[in-house]
Enzyme design. Structure first.
Site, PDB file in Angstrom:
ATOM      1  N   HIS A  79     106.709  46.034   7.441  1.00 25.83           N
ATOM      2  CA  HIS A  79     106.526  45.648   6.036  1.00 25.83           C
ATOM      3  C   HIS A  79     105.715  44.358   6.027  1.00 25.83           C
ATOM      4  O   HIS A  79     105.956  43.449   6.822  1.00 25.83           O
ATOM      5  CB  HIS A  79     107.858  45.527   5.295  1.00 25.83           C
ATOM      6  CG  HIS A  79     108.671  44.320   5.610  1.00 25.83           C
ATOM      7  ND1 HIS A  79     108.421  43.084   5.054  1.00 25.83           N
ATOM      8  CD2 HIS A  79     109.755  44.150   6.404  1.00 25.83           C
ATOM      9  CE1 HIS A  79     109.313  42.208   5.494  1.00 25.83           C
ATOM     10  NE2 HIS A  79     110.141  42.829   6.317  1.00 25.83           N
ATOM     11  N   ASP A  81     105.074  42.509   3.153  1.00 22.57           N
ATOM     12  CA  ASP A  81     105.432  41.559   2.101  1.00 22.57           C
ATOM     13  C   ASP A  81     106.399  40.529   2.671  1.00 22.57           C
ATOM     14  O   ASP A  81     107.023  40.750   3.717  1.00 22.57           O
ATOM     15  CB  ASP A  81     106.064  42.281   0.912  1.00 22.57           C
ATOM     16  CG  ASP A  81     107.349  43.012   1.266  1.00 22.57           C
ATOM     17  OD1 ASP A  81     107.420  43.598   2.370  1.00 22.57           O
ATOM     18  OD2 ASP A  81     108.287  43.013   0.455  1.00 22.57           O
ATOM     19  N   ASP A 112     109.068  37.733  10.007  1.00 25.47           N
ATOM     20  CA  ASP A 112     109.537  38.731   9.038  1.00 25.47           C
ATOM     21  C   ASP A 112     108.455  39.001   8.008  1.00 25.47           C
ATOM     22  O   ASP A 112     108.522  38.479   6.905  1.00 25.47           O
ATOM     23  CB  ASP A 112     110.829  38.238   8.382  1.00 25.47           C
ATOM     24  CG  ASP A 112     111.507  39.284   7.534  1.00 25.47           C
ATOM     25  OD1 ASP A 112     111.261  40.484   7.768  1.00 25.47           O
ATOM     26  OD2 ASP A 112     112.279  38.923   6.639  1.00 25.47           O
ATOM     27  N   GLU A 146     109.236  45.885   0.676  1.00 26.60           N
ATOM     28  CA  GLU A 146     110.473  46.005   1.445  1.00 26.60           C
ATOM     29  C   GLU A 146     111.451  44.894   1.106  1.00 26.60           C
ATOM     30  O   GLU A 146     112.667  45.125   1.034  1.00 26.60           O
ATOM     31  CB  GLU A 146     110.168  46.002   2.951  1.00 26.60           C
ATOM     32  CG  GLU A 146     111.356  46.369   3.830  1.00 26.60           C
ATOM     33  CD  GLU A 146     112.245  45.199   4.223  1.00 26.60           C
ATOM     34  OE1 GLU A 146     113.327  45.448   4.785  1.00 26.60           O
ATOM     35  OE2 GLU A 146     111.858  44.020   3.972  1.00 26.60           O
ATOM     36  N   GLU A 147     110.952  43.669   0.933  1.00 28.71           N
ATOM     37  CA  GLU A 147     111.862  42.563   0.640  1.00 28.71           C
ATOM     38  C   GLU A 147     112.551  42.756  -0.708  1.00 28.71           C
ATOM     39  O   GLU A 147     113.686  42.330  -0.898  1.00 28.71           O
ATOM     40  CB  GLU A 147     111.109  41.227   0.661  1.00 28.71           C
ATOM     41  CG  GLU A 147     110.558  40.822   2.014  1.00 28.71           C
ATOM     42  CD  GLU A 147     111.634  40.468   3.028  1.00 28.71           C
ATOM     43  OE1 GLU A 147     112.834  40.631   2.736  1.00 28.71           O
ATOM     44  OE2 GLU A 147     111.264  40.039   4.136  1.00 28.71           O
ATOM     45  N   GLU A 172     110.322  45.359  12.920  1.00 32.19           N
ATOM     46  CA  GLU A 172     111.113  44.213  12.452  1.00 32.19           C
ATOM     47  C   GLU A 172     111.539  43.380  13.664  1.00 32.19           C
ATOM     48  O   GLU A 172     111.692  43.905  14.770  1.00 32.19           O
ATOM     49  CB  GLU A 172     112.364  44.703  11.707  1.00 32.19           C
ATOM     50  CG  GLU A 172     112.095  45.332  10.362  1.00 32.19           C
ATOM     51  CD  GLU A 172     112.170  44.336   9.207  1.00 32.19           C
ATOM     52  OE1 GLU A 172     112.096  43.117   9.461  1.00 32.19           O
ATOM     53  OE2 GLU A 172     112.293  44.799   8.058  1.00 32.19           O
ATOM     54  N   HIS A 372     113.504  34.640   6.432  1.00 29.18           N
ATOM     55  CA  HIS A 372     113.845  33.960   5.185  1.00 29.18           C
ATOM     56  C   HIS A 372     114.214  32.492   5.386  1.00 29.18           C
ATOM     57  O   HIS A 372     114.651  31.829   4.447  1.00 29.18           O
ATOM     58  CB  HIS A 372     115.000  34.674   4.449  1.00 29.18           C
ATOM     59  CG  HIS A 372     114.754  36.114   4.171  1.00 29.18           C
ATOM     60  ND1 HIS A 372     115.602  36.890   3.392  1.00 29.18           N
ATOM     61  CD2 HIS A 372     113.759  36.957   4.556  1.00 29.18           C
ATOM     62  CE1 HIS A 372     115.152  38.130   3.326  1.00 29.18           C
ATOM     63  NE2 HIS A 372     114.027  38.188   4.026  1.00 29.18           N
TER      64      HIS A 372
END
Length: 403
Positions: A79, A81, A112, A146-147, A172, A372
């Site tokens: 992903h 984003d 991430d 995805e987030e 991931e 994050h």
């Protein structure tokens, strides 16, 4: 064509600086969910530069790059984003500069999950350079949103793009370990109704916030008693948000709503989780409404693809051919036994394997704990290891495991 692991590793090392530059370019482009257009165009440029056979952007905005034209379809997913940067005062570096410091690359999205994309693209180049082609087609997917709503992108890819690979490698972050599953999750809403009145005489009304209080206490107790699993761990529940409505600060609240983040271990699903909450005595006493959230936010292309906020639990067995392919490649490249484990967080595997039963196995550069977090880090050495893995996986699978 046979696999020369030393040659593959050498090529991956050769492209370390290219991968670093590409990742820094992606980091420099803010790409929060539903705002990924510019980073998708940057990825398209790099895929075309290194020689992908075909590059497409689907109506949702996912980017798909193809290598080879064989009959066995294998996919790899990142992903692309990111979440936001949060409190900028917690950052010691600019989150969008991709600062380099020895082996480390700093910046939002580094682990991430744009590091996985950098390694996948250069794995494609290694495959082309070394002629590691066979009866397979590799599709490298850069997925969006995805987030915001993990797995939504792959619901679209499978249902609308009609892409159904034999298995998918999720890139991931895994600390360069091999992961074969994780707990599922769902987003639940509980609402209680009250009756407003002037705050000077609260007995005239029915305070919805007070009615929610015993529900909160029983939810905390429910968390302690959720099912455990020896591999995936325990199911969990936490209240993540609380909202209310009231005519004013001088009035009794006439509604109160909470959001629940529910993590689902093996043997738990959406129906079970909803019913557990509905069965609580306080929920029954308050006549509370228990529902699942839905997601309808448009992608950057404007496409809306609604779904329930239910993200199923999934695992694949350790002896599954997809998992064993990665184990064999790891041992061949690095001459050691890999760690085979699971993610703590959720991935697009909730759709790929959880909804559709297409096997997923994970191997990614970077650490899960960086996701994050302020001062997010990626590691150049991880990019190299991952690129070598991704380059060797398709041929190993076709030669040894494909029937």
């Amino acid at each position: 064509m046979s696999l020369d692991f030393k040659q593959i590793l050498a090529k991956a090392e050769e492209y370390k600086s290219d991968m670093t530059k590409f990742l820094r370019d992606m980091i420099a482009i803010p790409s929060e969910s539903c705002q990924e257009k510019e980073v998708v165009l940057r990825i398209k440029e790099e895929m075309e530069k290194v020689g992908f056979d075909k590059v497409e952007i689907d109506p949702m905005g996912n980017i798909l790059g193809y290598i080879g034209n064989g009959s066995r379809l294998i996919a790899m997913d990142a992903h692309i984003d990111t979440v936001g940067i949060g409190d900028i005062s917690l950052w010691e570096v600019d989150p969008y500069k991709g600062k380099e410091e020895g082996d480390v690359i700093y910046g939002r999205g580094g682990s991430d999950q744009e590091g996985g994309m950098a390694s996948m693209v250069y794995a494609g180049k290694i495959i082309k350079d070394l002629g590691l082609l066979d009866d397979y087609t590799l599709v490298v997917v850069g997925s969006v949103q995805e987030e915001d709503c993990d797995g939504l992108c792959w619901q679209y890819i499978i249902n609308e793009d009609k892409l159904k690979p034999e298995f998918v490698v999720s890139t991931e972050p895994t600390s360069c370990r091999i992961y074969r599953g994780h707990r599922g999750r769902m987003e639940i809403k509980v609402t209680v109704k009250g009756v407003s009145c002037h705050g000077s005489a609260p007995e005239r009304g029915d305070n919805a916030i007070f009615k929610m209080a015993p529900i909160l206490m029983e939810l905390r107790a429910l968390h302690e008693n959720l099912k455990d699993d020896p591999f995936l761990g325990k199911g969990s529940l936490t209240v993540s948000e609380i909202f209310f409505t009231s005519p004013s600060r001088c009035a009794v609240a006439d509604s109160c709503t909470i959001s629940i983040d529910r993590r689902l271990t093996a043997g738990e699903d959406d129906k079970l989780a909803i019913q557990q909450i509905k069965n609580l005595p306080s929920v029954k006493a308050a006549n509370a409404e228990v529902t699942m959230y839905t997601y309808e936010r448009p992608s950057y292309t404007g496409l809306v693809y609604p779904t329930e906020c239910y993200f199923p639990t999934w695992t694949i067995p350790e002896d599954h051919p997809a998992c064993q392919t990665l184990v064999d490649v790891y041992k061949g490249l690095f001459d050691e036994e890999p760690v085979v484990d699971k993610w703590t967080f959720s991935t697009n595997g909730v759709s790929i394997m959880g909804r559709y039963g297409i096997p997923v196995v994970g191997f990614g550069p970077g650490h899960e704990k960086e996701a994050h977090a302020p001062n997010e880090k990626q590691f150049k050495s991880h990019l190299v290891k991952a690129a070598a893995m991704y380059a060797a996986i398709p041929l190993m699978y076709v030669k040894k495991y494909a029937k």
